[in-house]
Scaffold this motif. Structure first.
Motif, PDB file in Angstrom:
ATOM      1  N   PHE A  53       0.829  -1.214   0.000  1.00  0.00           N
ATOM      2  CA  PHE A  53       0.000   0.000   0.000  1.00  0.00           C
ATOM      3  C   PHE A  53       0.858   1.257   0.000  1.00  0.00           C
ATOM      4  O   PHE A  53       0.644   2.183  -0.777  1.00  0.00           O
ATOM      5  N   THR A  54       1.855   1.276   0.879  1.00  0.00           N
ATOM      6  CA  THR A  54       2.676   2.482   0.991  1.00  0.00           C
ATOM      7  C   THR A  54       3.532   2.696  -0.248  1.00  0.00           C
ATOM      8  O   THR A  54       3.761   3.840  -0.641  1.00  0.00           O
ATOM      9  N   LYS A  55       3.979   1.621  -0.880  1.00  0.00           N
ATOM     10  CA  LYS A  55       4.784   1.759  -2.096  1.00  0.00           C
ATOM     11  C   LYS A  55       3.966   2.429  -3.196  1.00  0.00           C
ATOM     12  O   LYS A  55       4.431   3.369  -3.846  1.00  0.00           O
ATOM     13  N   ASN A  56       2.738   1.976  -3.398  1.00  0.00           N
ATOM     14  CA  ASN A  56       1.883   2.569  -4.424  1.00  0.00           C
ATOM     15  C   ASN A  56       1.534   4.009  -4.091  1.00  0.00           C
ATOM     16  O   ASN A  56       1.545   4.887  -4.962  1.00  0.00           O
ATOM     17  N   ASN A  57       1.222   4.286  -2.830  1.00  0.00           N
ATOM     18  CA  ASN A  57       0.875   5.651  -2.434  1.00  0.00           C
ATOM     19  C   ASN A  57       2.076   6.582  -2.516  1.00  0.00           C
ATOM     20  O   ASN A  57       1.929   7.753  -2.876  1.00  0.00           O
ATOM     21  N   LEU A  58       3.256   6.083  -2.179  1.00  0.00           N
ATOM     22  CA  LEU A  58       4.455   6.907  -2.249  1.00  0.00           C
ATOM     23  C   LEU A  58       4.767   7.297  -3.686  1.00  0.00           C
ATOM     24  O   LEU A  58       5.123   8.444  -3.965  1.00  0.00           O
ATOM     25  N   LYS A  59       4.607   6.356  -4.603  1.00  0.00           N
ATOM     26  CA  LYS A  59       4.852   6.634  -6.011  1.00  0.00           C
ATOM     27  C   LYS A  59       3.904   7.724  -6.514  1.00  0.00           C
ATOM     28  O   LYS A  59       4.315   8.674  -7.179  1.00  0.00           O
ATOM     29  N   ALA A  60       2.629   7.604  -6.176  1.00  0.00           N
ATOM     30  CA  ALA A  60       1.639   8.604  -6.587  1.00  0.00           C
ATOM     31  C   ALA A  60       1.913   9.943  -5.913  1.00  0.00           C
ATOM     32  O   ALA A  60       1.784  10.998  -6.534  1.00  0.00           O
ATOM     33  N   GLY A  61       2.315   9.908  -4.646  1.00  0.00           N
ATOM     34  CA  GLY A  61       2.593  11.141  -3.918  1.00  0.00           C
ATOM     35  C   GLY A  61       3.774  11.905  -4.486  1.00  0.00           C
ATOM     36  O   GLY A  61       3.751  13.137  -4.575  1.00  0.00           O
ATOM     37  N   LYS A  62       4.833  11.193  -4.890  1.00  0.00           N
ATOM     38  CA  LYS A  62       6.000  11.856  -5.488  1.00  0.00           C
ATOM     39  C   LYS A  62       5.630  12.535  -6.802  1.00  0.00           C
ATOM     40  O   LYS A  62       6.070  13.650  -7.088  1.00  0.00           O
ATOM     41  N   ARG A  63       4.828  11.866  -7.597  1.00  0.00           N
ATOM     42  CA  ARG A  63       4.393  12.444  -8.868  1.00  0.00           C
ATOM     43  C   ARG A  63       3.549  13.695  -8.622  1.00  0.00           C
ATOM     44  O   ARG A  63       3.733  14.729  -9.269  1.00  0.00           O
ATOM     45  N   PHE A  64       2.644  13.610  -7.674  1.00  0.00           N
ATOM     46  CA  PHE A  64       1.784  14.742  -7.324  1.00  0.00           C
ATOM     47  C   PHE A  64       2.625  15.904  -6.806  1.00  0.00           C
ATOM     48  O   PHE A  64       2.377  17.062  -7.154  1.00  0.00           O
ATOM     49  N   LEU A  65       3.639  15.627  -5.997  1.00  0.00           N
ATOM     50  CA  LEU A  65       4.503  16.665  -5.456  1.00  0.00           C
ATOM     51  C   LEU A  65       5.233  17.401  -6.568  1.00  0.00           C
ATOM     52  O   LEU A  65       5.301  18.636  -6.577  1.00  0.00           O
ATOM     53  N   PHE A  66       5.782  16.670  -7.517  1.00  0.00           N
ATOM     54  CA  PHE A  66       6.517  17.288  -8.616  1.00  0.00           C
ATOM     55  C   PHE A  66       5.610  18.175  -9.468  1.00  0.00           C
ATOM     56  O   PHE A  66       5.964  19.306  -9.793  1.00  0.00           O
ATOM     57  N   ILE A  67       4.439  17.679  -9.813  1.00  0.00           N
ATOM     58  CA  ILE A  67       3.506  18.457 -10.635  1.00  0.00           C
ATOM     59  C   ILE A  67       3.067  19.718  -9.882  1.00  0.00           C
ATOM     60  O   ILE A  67       3.030  20.811 -10.454  1.00  0.00           O
ATOM     61  N   ASN A  68       2.760  19.577  -8.601  1.00  0.00           N
ATOM     62  CA  ASN A  68       2.350  20.741  -7.814  1.00  0.00           C
ATOM     63  C   ASN A  68       3.481  21.743  -7.654  1.00  0.00           C
ATOM     64  O   ASN A  68       3.238  22.952  -7.612  1.00  0.00           O
ATOM     65  N   LEU A  69       4.706  21.269  -7.577  1.00  0.00           N
ATOM     66  CA  LEU A  69       5.847  22.175  -7.491  1.00  0.00           C
ATOM     67  C   LEU A  69       5.910  23.057  -8.738  1.00  0.00           C
ATOM     68  O   LEU A  69       6.078  24.278  -8.633  1.00  0.00           O
TER      69      LEU A  69
END
Length: 186
Positions: free
Chosen positions: A103-119
């Protein structure tokens, strides 16, 4: 409950946006359009992220059910005797650790992508905000507005920008929460 809470926040944001629109219209109507278009990409990425999170949650439904079942077994006092007698505690904990890691691996991957786009979106929005501030200062230099007008116009722009962001953020949160509520009735 979250849907109702964020609905009230959305209503509050709509009222504050309307007040800010009236105040901002005295400065420049173009700024209203610019700030709205700056807030839209953030809204779109937030709703896309909610869909991705939901996809992870919903797509791993068998794993999720297994996770809750095993954690329920370990937390329920009635099952402790059997778990100790058959020495299954270690196996159950290892299984929980594996499921949690997926669960955390999938959420971490999505979170990193979201962080970069929001940056990137926030960097662009900040540069436009600085450009608007420079415009306001130039208006004061040309004596189109007073020195006090700089703080007023800056506050109006800042308030409108934060309220538009809040409106879209609350709307995206309502969307995300309704995805989970929908599962209760399926």
């Amino acid at each position: 409950l979250n849907v109702i809470t964020y609905s009230f926040y959305t209503f509050q944001s709509i009222l504050q946006v309307l007040i800010a629109v009236v105040a901002l219209a005295t400065l420049n109507w173009l700024f209203i359009i610019v700030v709205i278009f700056l807030a839209l990409p953030s809204f779109i990425t937030q709703t896309n992220y909610a869909n991705i999170e939901w996809g992870i949650w919903n797509g791993d439904s068998p794993k999720r059910k297994r996770f809750y079942y095993i954690s329920g077994l370990l937390q329920n006092g009635f099952n402790i005797k059997e778990i100790k007698i058959f020495q299954m505690g270690g196996k159950f904990l290892a299984e929980l650790k594996f499921l949690y890691a997926s669960f955390t691996k999938n959420n971490l991957k999505a979170g990193k992508r979201f962080l970069f786009i929001n940056l990137l979106i926030n960097l662009f929005a900040t540069s436009v905000y600085i450009t608007i501030e420079i415009y306001i200062i130039l208006m004061a230099v040309r004596k189109s507005i007073s020195i006090g007008g700089i703080s007023y116009d800056t506050a109006v722009i800042d308030n409108f920008q934060s309220e538009m962001g809040g409106l879209f953020r609350d709307s995206a949160q309502i969307f995300a929460d309704t995805l989970y509520v929908q599962e209760l009735f399926d």
